[in-house]
Design a protein around this motif. Structure first.
Motif, short mmCIF file in Angstrom:
data_model
loop_
_atom_site.label_atom_id
_atom_site.label_comp_id
_atom_site.label_asym_id
_atom_site.label_seq_id
_atom_site.Cartn_x
_atom_site.Cartn_y
_atom_site.Cartn_z
N ALA A 32 0.88 -1.09 0.02
CA ALA A 32 0.25 -0.29 -0.23
C ALA A 32 0.57 1.27 0.20
N ARG A 33 0.26 2.00 -0.85
CA ARG A 33 0.52 3.43 -0.13
C ARG A 33 0.40 4.74 0.11
N ALA A 34 0.85 5.18 0.37
CA ALA A 34 0.19 6.74 1.44
C ALA A 34 0.65 8.04 1.13
N ASP A 35 0.06 8.79 0.30
CA ASP A 35 0.18 10.10 0.02
C ASP A 35 -0.27 10.66 0.89
N VAL A 36 -0.16 12.07 0.27
CA VAL A 36 -1.39 13.47 1.07
C VAL A 36 -1.50 14.04 -0.23
N LEU A 37 -3.04 13.94 -0.36
CA LEU A 37 -3.64 13.94 -1.96
C LEU A 37 -3.61 15.90 -2.23
N ALA A 38 -4.12 15.89 -1.38
CA ALA A 38 -3.75 17.63 -1.34
C ALA A 38 -3.76 18.16 -0.22
N VAL A 65 -11.12 18.35 -5.11
CA VAL A 65 -9.86 17.78 -5.60
C VAL A 65 -10.09 16.62 -6.54
N PRO A 66 -9.15 17.05 -7.87
CA PRO A 66 -8.77 15.90 -8.30
C PRO A 66 -8.09 14.82 -8.28
N LEU A 67 -9.16 13.46 -8.48
CA LEU A 67 -8.66 12.36 -7.29
C LEU A 67 -6.97 11.69 -8.60
N GLY A 69 -5.16 13.98 -8.82
CA GLY A 69 -3.06 14.57 -8.64
C GLY A 69 -4.00 16.51 -8.88
N GLY A 70 -3.26 17.23 -8.02
CA GLY A 70 -2.99 18.77 -9.17
C GLY A 70 -3.00 19.38 -8.12
N GLY A 71 -3.76 19.48 -6.49
CA GLY A 71 -3.61 20.12 -5.36
C GLY A 71 -5.79 20.52 -4.64
N ALA A 72 -5.92 21.02 -4.65
CA ALA A 72 -7.45 21.44 -3.99
C ALA A 72 -7.42 22.98 -4.47
N ARG A 73 -8.80 22.72 -5.27
CA ARG A 73 -9.28 24.39 -5.90
C ARG A 73 -10.67 24.76 -5.28
N ARG A 74 -10.56 25.55 -4.77
CA ARG A 74 -11.62 26.33 -4.07
C ARG A 74 -12.77 26.59 -4.99
N GLY A 106 -19.78 20.75 -12.59
CA GLY A 106 -19.26 21.13 -14.63
C GLY A 106 -18.21 20.49 -14.75
N ARG A 107 -17.41 20.87 -15.49
CA ARG A 107 -16.60 20.03 -15.42
C ARG A 107 -14.82 20.41 -14.55
N GLY A 108 -14.88 19.58 -13.89
CA GLY A 108 -13.59 19.74 -13.50
C GLY A 108 -13.84 20.50 -12.23
#
Length: 334
Positions: A32-38, A65-67, A69-74, A106-108
């Motif tokens: 198993a791999r653990a990451d901080v997704l965002a 937050v996209p699964l 990756g790519g960080g969180a967006r308000r 919507g998209r994204g």
């Protein structure tokens, strides 16, 4: 015990480790791999909507937050404690301190068409972090905490309600609830956590896991688990209490619960951690094992994830954990 663990430390980088995932069958399924997704400030309830995770917060904003990756967006702001998020199809619902709000997705993960579908939610004082979910009947379920440690709630305080997705036809489905900040369905039955009262010592009353019987009375403020609460020892309850189906240790602060396909239908429960105890407890995610349709044990599943609030399953079976103290969404992949 099934234990994944991520080392405590800065969230500025990605965290990785190898662990052994042992699921319901007891068969080792590999690394198993653990990451901080965002990183999401004061992250609370999560809603997995396709390839996007929406995250409610203690503050005024909701994040996407996209699964991948790519960080969180308000994606929305202007709420009073935007704790609760839930989605169905192309709609997102946000449960804040005073309202339930709907958006079109919507998209994204972009949100449009903001509209309040329910306003004037009851004042729950310190217990105003609403949890929301879409039930198998397609209705919205929302929790209203009790505005106190131990007191007699009024009106819709200390309840769980359901409503149509346009906010109409509100119904009380559970009452006598101190503060539920987590529920999910298994085999058509809703299970919900409930936080026990403080100030009665280290070991009573327990935190609770309850099974919903629509319209049922769950004991507060007369009972915490099967324990009589201070000030109500000799008071007569208005109805017969529906007792918990499982007791957690006192003061662990059991919050989000989710039943996982990848765990054979067992539940994970986020234990936010104690503040009113001489030796701290909680601060982990536990696995609640079911046997014969009933919960029989709770064992540590994840440690060192800060103060976990909610747990959800990604489409690939990965485990998502929100941490409001560390401001992070953790993802645990096989």
């Amino acid at each position: 015990m099934d234990v994944f663990s991520s080392k405590a430390g800065s969230f500025s980088g990605r965290m990785r480790f190898l662990a052994l995932a042992v699921l319901a069958s007891g068969v080792a399924l590999g690394p198993a791999r653990a990451d901080v997704l965002a990183r999401v400030p004061a992250a609370r309830e999560m809603a997995v909507c396709g390839d996007t995770v929406f995250v409610g917060t203690k503050g005024s904003s909701v994040y996407a937050v996209p699964l991948s990756g790519g960080g969180a967006r308000r994606v929305a702001r202007g709420f009073s404690a935007a704790n609760g998020v839930a989605c169905t199809g192309d709609r997102l619902f946000v449960a804040s301190r005073d309202s339930v709000t709907a958006f079109d997705i919507g998209r994204g993960g972009a949100l449009t068409g903001r509209r309040d579908i329910r306003r004037g939610l009851p004042n729950s004082g310190a217990h105003s972090y609403r949890y929301i979910a879409v039930g198998p009947d397609s209705r919205l379920y929302v929790s209203f905490g009790s505005p106190c440690n131990i007191c007699r709630p009024r009106g819709l305080q200390g309840t769980i309600v359901s409503m149509n997705q346009d906010g109409s036809d509100l119904r009380r489905v559970a009452w006598g609830v101190r503060n539920s900040v987590g529920f999910d369905w298994r085999g058509g039955t809703m299970y919900f956590t409930d936080n026990g009262a403080d100030g009665m010592g280290d070991d009573i009353p327990p935190d609770e896991l309850n099974a919903l019987r629509p319209g049922g009375f769950y004991g507060f403020p007369y009972f915490g688990g099967q324990t009589r609460l201070e000030g109500f020892e000799d008071a007569s309850p208005p109805e017969r209490q529906i007792p918990p189906v499982f007791d957690f240790q006192a003061h662990v602060a059991a919050l989000g619960i989710h039943f996982f396909r990848s765990l054979g239908g067992d539940a994970l429960v986020a234990q936010h951690g104690s503040w009113d105890r001489s030796v701290p407890v909680g601060y982990q995610v536990v696995r609640v094992r079911f046997r014969g349709g009933r919960p029989v044990s709770a064992t540590t599943f994840l440690r060192n994830v800060g103060r976990p609030v909610d747990v959800k399953e990604a489409p690939d079976g990965s485990v998502l954990v929100s941490d409001d103290a560390g401001g992070a969404i953790h993802i645990f992949r096989r």
